[in-house]
Scaffold this motif. Structure first.
Motif, PDB file in Angstrom:
ATOM      1  N   GLU A   1     -31.409   8.417 -57.105  1.00  0.00           N
ATOM      2  CA  GLU A   1     -30.365   9.558 -57.243  1.00  0.00           C
ATOM      3  C   GLU A   1     -28.932   9.134 -56.277  1.00  0.00           C
ATOM      4  O   GLU A   1     -27.943   9.466 -56.847  1.00  0.00           O
ATOM      5  CB  GLU A   1     -31.010  10.635 -56.448  1.00  0.00           C
ATOM      6  N   GLY A   2     -29.029   8.161 -55.396  1.00  0.00           N
ATOM      7  CA  GLY A   2     -28.101   7.651 -54.730  1.00  0.00           C
ATOM      8  C   GLY A   2     -26.946   6.982 -55.681  1.00  0.00           C
ATOM      9  O   GLY A   2     -25.935   6.996 -55.402  1.00  0.00           O
TER      10      GLY A   2
ATOM     11  N   THR B   1     -27.271   6.767 -59.197  1.00  0.00           N
ATOM     12  CA  THR B   1     -26.934   7.417 -60.495  1.00  0.00           C
ATOM     13  C   THR B   1     -26.481   8.957 -60.554  1.00  0.00           C
ATOM     14  O   THR B   1     -26.128   9.313 -61.286  1.00  0.00           O
ATOM     15  CB  THR B   1     -28.155   7.396 -61.453  1.00  0.00           C
ATOM     16  N   GLY B   2     -27.035   9.495 -59.461  1.00  0.00           N
ATOM     17  CA  GLY B   2     -26.696  10.928 -59.345  1.00  0.00           C
ATOM     18  C   GLY B   2     -27.666  11.957 -59.976  1.00  0.00           C
ATOM     19  O   GLY B   2     -27.338  13.271 -59.811  1.00  0.00           O
ATOM     20  N   SER B   3     -28.537  11.426 -60.189  1.00  0.00           N
ATOM     21  CA  SER B   3     -29.551  12.238 -61.012  1.00  0.00           C
ATOM     22  C   SER B   3     -30.941  11.731 -60.537  1.00  0.00           C
ATOM     23  O   SER B   3     -31.117  10.506 -60.424  1.00  0.00           O
ATOM     24  CB  SER B   3     -29.506  12.258 -62.391  1.00  0.00           C
TER      25      SER B   3
ATOM     26  N   TYR C   1     -31.639   9.669 -65.959  1.00  0.00           N
ATOM     27  CA  TYR C   1     -30.606   9.126 -65.156  1.00  0.00           C
ATOM     28  C   TYR C   1     -29.299   8.804 -66.093  1.00  0.00           C
ATOM     29  O   TYR C   1     -28.304   9.064 -65.710  1.00  0.00           O
ATOM     30  CB  TYR C   1     -31.066   7.862 -64.698  1.00  0.00           C
TER      31      TYR C   1
END
Lengths: 146, 387
Positions: B164-165, B167-169, B173
């Motif tokens: 998540e850090g 890719t933001g998801s 992803y």
């Protein structure tokens, strides 16, 4: 069913190992976050729904209504409109509507934007009693209200 | 009208040829497993014809979560299809995106910077571990053990936080792009991954002590549901299923892609072919993935992460394939291009579909609880079956 003594010993050993590991966990720090009372910090790259970036000089949006995001969106959830005002070099945005019910948060619009006018919001607590609230998120109005 | 009646009768007679003796005598009953059964993890429905406690016929009925991903590929351009790829098999999204960007890169002859290839390997292998951890928890849940799920999800949470850090998801992803990846990895990610490698090795030992060596699990899995290499070949089963039947088939080795040929790892196989063999293959694969990540981090070159790619991708007319080793087996994308911005055809070869299709033959004459153990050991993801 007959059990050999070997099986009985194996069974006890499995039980003891399991209990040892389970008891060991008692002394480990708690990992649960008591969510509504405390929440985790969202990472900087978190992909929420899109919002406008404010131009630090003019305080307005950086959007030039080029419609690149409208074309890039795989789900057709963005509608952009803009006009060219007199005395300005670029077009400026008048209407930017996001249909969040169709958005899959892929971020194609943010990537494709030539002026970096879009960014992801950190909002993740998105809930509403009516679907209409997400049908049409007006980014222009949102920026004015902030 | 008489003709229709005749047809129906003929059909009924011809179908009865496949009916077993117990079924013929009317001593069987039909049991619906799913589409809302907890052991089918999603909306798979299996029509079981039961002779008492034994299965005489198992007919999988897929299609409850069919989303037309292949058709969607035909009405949008290449870049617009990227978010779809992570939604086919939501547990190993990285591999699926990898296959799709791979086929486009192969067809358009795009260069991928070495740093991007290493980042792809690192994130893919992290995704493989997280996928196997979900399987580990869910499989034991099927067998009636609740606690291992909590241990597995504790570890999986660390991987999801890491991914998540960057890719933001957390699940879908959509991290790879044609010609590289969209964000560079930062020091925080590298530090976090190294820390995770340190933490994960003792955890694998813990899983072995707590679960693998447990006598209840061993009795539940050893010699249950043997699937031979022949059966795997017949139905095109791949991944841990065929490796659990003793065939060292791994796309990373047999059709090398990305930087896998430079990395040192073994393909775990077990010849027994029972549920335990498939279980052990996956557990050993997690250890191997840790090894791959460690090597890739050590060799991580500096440089750009996104090579040159045209703004609108157009592939020269032709037929292109690219296969990757996803967590469940061989995932292949076949794209047929007629030179336009939009592909003419996108074919997705999903591993779970082939792995499920052997279930009908493998579960013949099996007891119901054993059949559930076999189904769990196949590691089915229902959106992957239906696509």
């Amino acid at each position: 069913m007959k059990h050999s003594p070997r099986q009985i010993i194996d069974g006890f050993w499995s039980l003891l190992t399991g209990m040892r590991i389970t008891l060991g966990q008692f002394f480990k720090p708690t990992v649960t976050v008591q969510y509504p009372h405390e929440s985790l910090k969202m990472p900087t790259r978190f992909r929420g729904h899109i919002v406008f970036v404010r131009d630090p000089e003019t305080g307005k949006s950086l959007c030039i209504a080029c419609k690149a995001c409208e074309k890039a969106c795989p789900s057709d959830c963005i509608v952009v409109d803009g006009i060219k005002r007199e005395g300005e070099k670029r077009k400026s945005v008048t209407d930017f509507k996001l249909d969040f019910t169709k958005c899959s948060l892929c971020g194609s619009c943010v990537e494709v934007c030539p002026t970096d006018a879009l960014e992801f919001s950190r909002a993740y607590n998105l809930a509403s009693v009516s679907k209409e609230q997400f049908h049409c998120i007006d980014l222009v109005k949102r920026l004015e209200q902030e | 009208m008489r003709f229709i009646t005749l047809c129906v009768r003929t059909l009924a007679v011809s179908e009865s040829n496949f009916i077993s003796a117990a079924e013929h005598a009317g001593e069987t009953f039909v049991l619906n497993l799913g589409p809302q059964h907890p052991a089918t993890h999603g909306v798979l429905r299996v029509k079981l014809t039961m002779d008492g406690e034994y299965i005489t016929r198992a007919e999988p009925v897929p299609g409850y979560i069919h989303r037309m991903h292949e058709k969607m590929g035909e009405n949008r351009n290449y870049a617009q299809f990227l978010p779809n790829t992570s939604r086919i098999d939501y547990l190993s999204a990285m591999h699926y995106t990898h296959a799709f960007v791979g086929v486009v890169e192969r067809a358009a002859k795009l260069e991928v910077p070495p740093r991007a290839e290493y980042i792809r390997v690192i994130t893919s292998e992290l995704n493989r571990i997280s996928s196997h951890l979900v399987w580990f928890g869910a499989f034991l849940l099927d067998l009636g053990g609740f606690t291992p799920l909590l241990y597995a999800f504790d570890d999986r949470e660390k991987i999801l936080d890491l991914l998540e850090g960057i890719t933001g998801s957390r699940l879908t992803y959509c991290y790879y792009r044609f010609g590289g990846v969209c964000n560079d990895i930062d020091d925080e990610f590298i530090r976090g991954t190294r820390a995770f490698l340190e933490e994960m090795r003792p955890r694998l030992k813990l899983y072995r002590e707590l679960v693998t060596d447990n006598i209840i699990l061993r009795k539940r899995l050893i010699d249950i549901g043997p699937i031979s290499a022949e059966l795997c070949r017949k139905y095109g089963a791949t991944g841990p299923v065929i490796r659990g039947a003793g065939v060292p088939y791994d796309v990373r080795r047999s059709e090398p892609y990305s930087v896998y040929p430079e990395l040192d790892f073994v393909v775990p196989t077990h010849a027994e072919g029972d549920c335990m063999a498939r279980y052990l293959v996956r557990m050993e694969e997690m250890g191997q993935s840790l090894r791959i990540i460690e090597q890739a981090l050590d060799r991580l070159p500096e440089g750009p992460v996104l090579g040159k790619a045209p703004k609108t991708v157009k592939l020269p007319p032709g037929d292109y394939c690219y296969a990757v080793e996803a967590a469940r087996g061989r995932f292949m994308v076949r794209v047929i291009s007629d030179g336009k911005e939009i592909p003419y055809r996108v074919k997705l070869r999903a591993p779970s579909f082939s792995n499920l299709s052997l279930f009908e033959e493998a579960s013949q004459g099996m007891m119901l609880p054993d059949a559930l153990a076999v189904m769990g050991s196949l590691d089915l993801v229902i959106p992957d079956i239906d696509r």
